[in-house]
Structures are given as C-alpha cells and as structure tokens.
Design a protein around this motif. Structure first.
Motif, PDB file in Angstrom:
ATOM      1  N   THR A 169       0.837  -1.204   0.000  1.00 10.80           N
ATOM      2  CA  THR A 169       0.000   0.000   0.000  1.00 10.80           C
ATOM      3  C   THR A 169       0.870   1.251   0.000  1.00 10.80           C
ATOM      4  O   THR A 169       0.600   2.213  -0.739  1.00 10.80           O
ATOM      5  CB  THR A 169      -0.928   0.006   1.224  1.00 10.80           C
ATOM      6  N   SER A 170       1.921   1.245   0.830  1.00 10.34           N
ATOM      7  CA  SER A 170       2.820   2.401   0.884  1.00 10.34           C
ATOM      8  C   SER A 170       3.472   2.642  -0.476  1.00 10.34           C
ATOM      9  O   SER A 170       3.592   3.792  -0.923  1.00 10.34           O
ATOM     10  CB  SER A 170       3.895   2.183   1.949  1.00 10.34           C
ATOM     11  N   GLN A 171       3.883   1.568  -1.137  1.00  6.32           N
ATOM     12  CA  GLN A 171       4.531   1.715  -2.433  1.00  6.32           C
ATOM     13  C   GLN A 171       3.566   2.275  -3.476  1.00  6.32           C
ATOM     14  O   GLN A 171       3.953   3.092  -4.319  1.00  6.32           O
ATOM     15  CB  GLN A 171       5.077   0.365  -2.901  1.00  6.32           C
ATOM     16  N   GLN A 172       2.314   1.880  -3.408  1.00  8.96           N
ATOM     17  CA  GLN A 172       1.313   2.411  -4.336  1.00  8.96           C
ATOM     18  C   GLN A 172       1.119   3.908  -4.128  1.00  8.96           C
ATOM     19  O   GLN A 172       0.990   4.673  -5.095  1.00  8.96           O
ATOM     20  CB  GLN A 172      -0.014   1.678  -4.150  1.00  8.96           C
ATOM     21  N   VAL A 173       1.090   4.334  -2.859  1.00  9.12           N
ATOM     22  CA  VAL A 173       0.944   5.763  -2.565  1.00  9.12           C
ATOM     23  C   VAL A 173       2.155   6.528  -3.085  1.00  9.12           C
ATOM     24  O   VAL A 173       2.019   7.612  -3.685  1.00  9.12           O
ATOM     25  CB  VAL A 173       0.768   5.983  -1.051  1.00  9.12           C
ATOM     26  N   ILE A 174       3.349   5.970  -2.876  1.00  7.26           N
ATOM     27  CA  ILE A 174       4.577   6.626  -3.342  1.00  7.26           C
ATOM     28  C   ILE A 174       4.556   6.778  -4.866  1.00  7.26           C
ATOM     29  O   ILE A 174       4.889   7.848  -5.405  1.00  7.26           O
ATOM     30  CB  ILE A 174       5.815   5.818  -2.895  1.00  7.26           C
ATOM     31  N   GLU A 175       4.157   5.725  -5.560  1.00  6.52           N
ATOM     32  CA  GLU A 175       4.102   5.787  -7.025  1.00  6.52           C
ATOM     33  C   GLU A 175       3.085   6.829  -7.497  1.00  6.52           C
ATOM     34  O   GLU A 175       3.328   7.559  -8.465  1.00  6.52           O
ATOM     35  CB  GLU A 175       3.761   4.410  -7.586  1.00  6.52           C
ATOM     36  N   SER A 176       1.952   6.920  -6.823  1.00  2.00           N
ATOM     37  CA  SER A 176       0.930   7.918  -7.185  1.00  2.00           C
ATOM     38  C   SER A 176       1.457   9.331  -6.989  1.00  2.00           C
ATOM     39  O   SER A 176       1.211  10.224  -7.808  1.00  2.00           O
ATOM     40  CB  SER A 176      -0.335   7.705  -6.352  1.00  2.00           C
ATOM     41  N   LEU A 177       2.195   9.538  -5.895  1.00 10.06           N
ATOM     42  CA  LEU A 177       2.770  10.856  -5.633  1.00 10.06           C
ATOM     43  C   LEU A 177       3.802  11.222  -6.702  1.00 10.06           C
ATOM     44  O   LEU A 177       3.854  12.376  -7.154  1.00 10.06           O
ATOM     45  CB  LEU A 177       3.409  10.884  -4.252  1.00 10.06           C
ATOM     46  N   ARG A 178       4.588  10.269  -7.135  1.00 10.63           N
ATOM     47  CA  ARG A 178       5.593  10.555  -8.162  1.00 10.63           C
ATOM     48  C   ARG A 178       4.925  10.855  -9.504  1.00 10.63           C
ATOM     49  O   ARG A 178       5.420  11.689 -10.280  1.00 10.63           O
ATOM     50  CB  ARG A 178       6.562   9.379  -8.289  1.00 10.63           C
ATOM     51  N   MET A 179       3.821  10.186  -9.768  1.00 14.41           N
ATOM     52  CA  MET A 179       3.109  10.441 -11.014  1.00 14.41           C
ATOM     53  C   MET A 179       2.506  11.841 -11.038  1.00 14.41           C
ATOM     54  O   MET A 179       2.380  12.457 -12.104  1.00 14.41           O
ATOM     55  CB  MET A 179       2.009   9.395 -11.215  1.00 14.41           C
TER      56      MET A 179
END
Length: 398
Positions: free
Chosen positions: A199-209
């Motif tokens: 879940t944390s990795q998904q949030v990080i990827e969304s923030l980078r996008m």
C-alpha cells in the motif's frame, strides 16, 4: 506492538478455585456463540455483561457501555474481591470452559488490544499441561493463578489436548495508567509493527506520477521511511530467528547508541530514538557472542574488562558476518557516525580479508577455523549464538 504480557499480580487461585468449583456442573453454561471458530465444546458463563443480563454470552464491546455485574457474580465474593483489585474499568467478564479434546481455531477479535485502548486478561482457574495457547504462533505457558494480557487483535488459537477441562476467567478492560504500567512492565513479547509495504509503495508511485515539487518531496520522505521500517523489521526478525530476545520500549535516558540498550540479556529498542538501524546488529552481536549464562546478566553499561573488550571485537566481526548473511550494505552497520569514525576502515579490512575479531569467534566455536576448504570460512558462521561457555573452560585450564 505487544503480543502478550504476564502481569505481576498476586492471585490466590485456590480461593477462586474453591468458590468456582460448584459452578462446574451447573446448567448456566451456554455454548460459545462463534460456532465457526471452534470444534468440540467451548462454553461461556457470563459474569459481567451489558445491563447485567445473565443470558448474554457476548463480550459485545462495541455497542454497549453500561456493563454491570450479573446476579451470579454478586454471589461470588472472592471473584468480586479479585476484580475490585483490578484498578481499571472492567467491561465484559466471563468464565470460558474449553472442554478436553476441544480446539479454538486461529482467529482475531478485531481491535481488541492494548494499542486500541482495550485489553483482554486471561486468568487460568483450572488448566492442565495439555493446553496449548498460541498468540502470533508462539506458545504461552499459562499456569493456574497467572494473569496474562493477550493481544486479541492478532491471530491466536487454543487446543485442549489434556483430559481435563480448561477454565479461564476472562476480563476485558479499559486501558488506563495502572494497567499500562502492569502490561508494559510484565514479561512480554513485542513485535515491530510494519506498515503494509504494498500500500505504501502504491501511494509513493501515485505521488511521483503527480510530479509536483510537493508530491515528489513527500514521496521521497515516504520512501525513506518505508525503507527504514523494512530494514528495522528485517534486523529484528533475524535476531529473533537466531534465539535472541528484544523488546520495543520507550527509552527515556540517554544511551551510548541512541534508541538501544541492554537489560538482563534482552535488547531494548526504541524505534523513535533509533538513529542508525545497523546499530541493532552491533548490540545483538554483544549478546550473541556470550554464552547464555553470561548473556542473561548483560545490561548497560558493560564493565571495561577483558571479557567485554573481547566481546566488542567479536561483536564487530559478528555484525559484519550478519550483514553479509542478510545481504545488506555493511556501511549500514559500520556507518560514519560510529566506531570513532573508523567504520569505512573496518569495511575495507573485512572486504580485503583482514578479519578483525574473527580468531575469537573461532575460539568460541561460532565460525570456521582458518584454512577451511570451500565456502566454510568466515563470514560464514557455524553458530549465530555462543553454544559453549569457553570462558569457564579457559579459567579451569589456567
């Protein structure tokens, strides 16, 4: 997160046994309502319920606040006296009888935990050696007259493999300062509570996008925290796997290594104050390189003597071997803020085969002798903890 803790309470279980013995054959017991969670016979005798209703077997912590004693509990003076000694708000109180040959399957009681403000206490009234009570897949040996807090929010299971019934007095309480002190000072197991990495990795990827200055900065912070948490979890899992003990606690005083100290052979970790996760391996090395009879007495600060000076050398070599075994960068252990600025020099020496402290590990029987063929040589280890007390043997030879 505290998985379980044995509370230091003085309970006269014989008085409770004598008082409750007449209830064993009574007809007020009712089957536990969660029939999918057990096989065999698991029965409930309510003693404190919402409104004092004797016919209500539910703990029912979410929907009711007006818990009252049942008429039956008011007829049990010794049990009432014991409950009054618990200086916290009592919610549900029940007697739970797991009949011989019965099994409670692995299950969770959602959010029923110390960390969520409610604590479930177990007092074995009648039990037997065949009872196997597991919390977080670790067996707890509960004896008659003990009082144990269990974190019911994590998976737990029980099997009564004995020939007699197992009856516990089970009390659900509101956490207050008194109960907090008892639970945190008890003999307990704690685990590092990891955030869900996916879940944390998904949030990080969304923030980078999103690709804004703020979102990129936030993603960097989250990624650093995630990596740090995963590293701490990996190190703590390792030291548990090799048989060392750790506790997660708040450390109020200043310590030589921030967020870490030793107490009676246990590594105390304050993750909020821990600056360098690799220090976990160094302190664990001090414990690992001593035999159990010496380890159990190790606390801060270690005396400046030959034993501990040798232990420091072994801990350095041990922690390098552990970093290789765990496939982590040795600079995480030998960072530039430790070892009087000599961390890089230690890494250079180890990687070049100049093994500082290794002869002592060999003498201790923890790694392979020099000149061993193939891969059976340092940093490969024979034993991650010291299995023999060479210190006594050495003194005897002298």
């Amino acid at each position: 997160m505290i998985c379980f803790s044995k509370l230091n309470l003085n309970i006269d279980v014989h008085l409770l046994q004598h008082e409750l013995n007449d209830l064993l054959t009574g007809n007020n017991w009712m089957p536990h309502y969660n029939t999918a969670d057990y096989t065999g016979n698991w029965h409930v005798l309510p003693l404190r319920t919402p409104g004092g209703n004797s016919d209500n077997p539910f703990a029912d912590l979410f929907n009711h606040k007006n818990f009252e004693n049942t008429a039956l509990l008011n007829k049990l003076p010794e049990t009432c006296r014991f409950l009054e000694k618990l200086d916290c708000e009592k919610l549900s109180v029940r007697l739970l009888n797991l009949r011989a040959g019965s099994v409670i399957k692995a299950h969770r009681d959602i959010e029923l935990s110390f960390e969520h403000g409610e604590a479930r206490l177990h007092v074995p009234i009648f039990t037997n050696p065949g009872v196997e009570f597991y919390v977080d897949e670790e067996r707890i040996m509960m004896n008659e007259g003990d009082c144990w807090y269990i974190n019911a929010n994590i998976k737990h299971r029980v099997a009564n493999n004995g020939i007699a019934d197992r009856i516990h007095l089970v009390i659900d309480c509101k956490v207050n300062d008194w109960l907090t002190k008892l639970i945190t000072e008890g003999r307990k197991k704690t685990v590092f509570l990891k955030k869900d990495p996916e879940t944390s990795q998904q949030v990080i990827e969304s923030l980078r996008m999103a690709n804004t200055t703020h979102s990129i900065h936030l993603a960097d912070q989250m990624e650093k925290e995630l990596n740090n948490n995963q590293l701490i979890a990996k190190l703590l899992d390792f030291i548990s796997e090799i048989g060392l003990q750790y506790q997660l606690e708040k450390i109020n005083e200043d310590t030589f290594l921030p967020g870490l100290k030793l107490r009676d052979g246990v590594l105390i970790v304050d993750t909020e104050k821990l600056l360098y996760p690799g220090d976990i391996l160094h302190e664990a090395g001090h414990l690992a390189c001593m035999p159990a009879e010496i380890r159990m007495d190790m606390s801060d600060s270690l005396p400046n003597n030959d034993l501990n000076n040798g232990g420091e050398m072994m801990a350095i070599a041990w922690s390098y071997a552990a970093s290789v075994h765990l496939d982590i960068d040795p600079h995480i252990v030998f960072h530039d803020k430790g070892y009087k600025g000599g961390g890089q020099s230690l890494v250079d020496n180890f990687t070049q085969g100049h093994f500082f402290g290794v002869p002592l590990l060999q003498w201790n029987g923890m790694t392979y002798p020099s000149g061993q063929e193939g891969s059976l040589s340092f940093p490969q280890m024979k034993n991650w903890t010291c299995k023999q007390n060479m210190y006594i043997n050495h003194k005897a030879e002298k």
